[in-house]
Design a protein around this motif. Sequence first.
Motif, PDB file in Angstrom:
ATOM      1  N   UNK A  51       0.824  -1.203   0.000  1.00 21.11           N
ATOM      2  CA  UNK A  51       0.000   0.000   0.000  1.00 21.11           C
ATOM      3  C   UNK A  51       0.860   1.255   0.000  1.00 21.11           C
ATOM      4  N   UNK A  52       0.539   2.328  -0.743  1.00 18.76           N
ATOM      5  CA  UNK A  52      -0.533   2.299  -1.707  1.00 18.76           C
ATOM      6  C   UNK A  52       0.014   2.491  -3.127  1.00 18.76           C
ATOM      7  N   UNK A  53       1.150   3.189  -3.240  1.00 24.94           N
ATOM      8  CA  UNK A  53       1.706   3.522  -4.553  1.00 24.94           C
ATOM      9  C   UNK A  53       2.825   2.560  -4.943  1.00 24.94           C
ATOM     10  N   UNK A  54       2.506   1.271  -5.015  1.00 25.20           N
ATOM     11  CA  UNK A  54       3.493   0.302  -5.483  1.00 25.20           C
ATOM     12  C   UNK A  54       3.602   0.344  -6.996  1.00 25.20           C
ATOM     13  N   UNK A  55       4.844   0.408  -7.507  1.00 24.85           N
ATOM     14  CA  UNK A  55       5.077   0.466  -8.945  1.00 24.85           C
ATOM     15  C   UNK A  55       5.876  -0.737  -9.455  1.00 24.85           C
ATOM     16  N   UNK A  56       5.919  -1.793  -8.646  1.00 24.93           N
ATOM     17  CA  UNK A  56       6.625  -2.994  -9.055  1.00 24.93           C
ATOM     18  C   UNK A  56       5.672  -4.106  -9.450  1.00 24.93           C
ATOM     19  N   UNK A  57       5.702  -4.488 -10.719  1.00 20.06           N
ATOM     20  CA  UNK A  57       4.863  -5.591 -11.171  1.00 20.06           C
ATOM     21  C   UNK A  57       5.311  -6.930 -10.579  1.00 20.06           C
ATOM     22  N   UNK A  58       6.547  -6.971 -10.074  1.00 19.91           N
ATOM     23  CA  UNK A  58       7.084  -8.207  -9.511  1.00 19.91           C
ATOM     24  C   UNK A  58       6.889  -8.297  -7.998  1.00 19.91           C
ATOM     25  N   UNK A  59       6.062  -7.441  -7.444  1.00 16.14           N
ATOM     26  CA  UNK A  59       5.771  -7.461  -6.009  1.00 16.14           C
ATOM     27  C   UNK A  59       4.480  -8.234  -5.737  1.00 16.14           C
ATOM     28  N   UNK A  60       4.167  -8.394  -4.467  1.00 20.47           N
ATOM     29  CA  UNK A  60       2.966  -9.118  -4.075  1.00 20.47           C
ATOM     30  C   UNK A  60       1.750  -8.212  -4.239  1.00 20.47           C
ATOM     31  N   UNK A  61       1.386  -7.993  -5.502  1.00 22.51           N
ATOM     32  CA  UNK A  61       0.356  -7.018  -5.834  1.00 22.51           C
ATOM     33  C   UNK A  61      -0.408  -7.492  -7.062  1.00 22.51           C
ATOM     34  N   UNK A  62      -1.542  -6.871  -7.306  1.00 23.27           N
ATOM     35  CA  UNK A  62      -2.374  -7.175  -8.466  1.00 23.27           C
ATOM     36  C   UNK A  62      -1.956  -6.275  -9.620  1.00 23.27           C
TER      37      UNK A  62
END
Length: 279
Positions: A51-62
């Motif tokens: 949360x909230x401004x993650x910019x990594x596609x390789x992180x634990x995110x959608x």
Amino acid sequence: MLDRINDNEKISFKEKNGVVLIQFKNLKKYEDILIHGFTTRFGGVSTGECRTMNLGFNRNDIRENVLENYKRVAETLEINYEHMVFSNQVHDSKVKVVCESDRGKGIIRSSDIIGYDGLVTNINEVAIVTFYADCVPLLFFDPVKRVIAESHSGWRGTVKEIASVTIRRMEEEYASSINDIEVAIGPSIGKCCFEVGEEVISEFSEKLPWSYEFCHKTGTDKWHIDLQSIIHKSLINTGINKNNIVSSNVCTKCNKDVFFSHRGDCGKTGSMAAIMQLK
């Protein structure tokens, strides 16, 4: 939360619709021809550890959340997110020249830019993007030849002097003059928090013996390393005018409520990004 770093005279904040970006005073003076920013945690839609401004596609995110975050950052900077170009970053010192045909690589289409920790271009409306969660962001600008570059400098990249490699790339590809290049050293893990063992300190002592003055023993087999100061010294050794260098002197781990920090968040975190584009 921003109060602790808000009085830093070397940086300023750009805010829009909850998105908060850092800008550097020596680059901001060229805002008629240069767009730049370094993201914080704020203003995105990611949840949980990202949360909230993650910019990594390789992180634990959608993926949809990350893409929305890019759209929000792009809107704040007034650029087209489809013009962004990513490096995949492998903690080496290779710097890639990018052009119009590279737009969108890594964000809206697959990328063949593999094995690079730096990007450089002189093409308008090509937004170069590099990623961070404690490593040192380096932003370069030659206002005379109109060249931008970014480098991701973790401890391995610092030992390999990727800062100097990037400058040489600007000189070789675009005939940039060392006297014209401005450099910003962004927020990263500071000397207060970057503790390493003997295996890391031996790399610095062997390959950059002059850097030893920025390495301080803190206990048995433990050292603190000041990466930002080592990079600053490396830039001066390369020939950059010290007046053309801005060091943020901001620690991401100490300010992990503002920045993603790999060490501060025990590896469960998102990614920030440095973004530059010529108008």
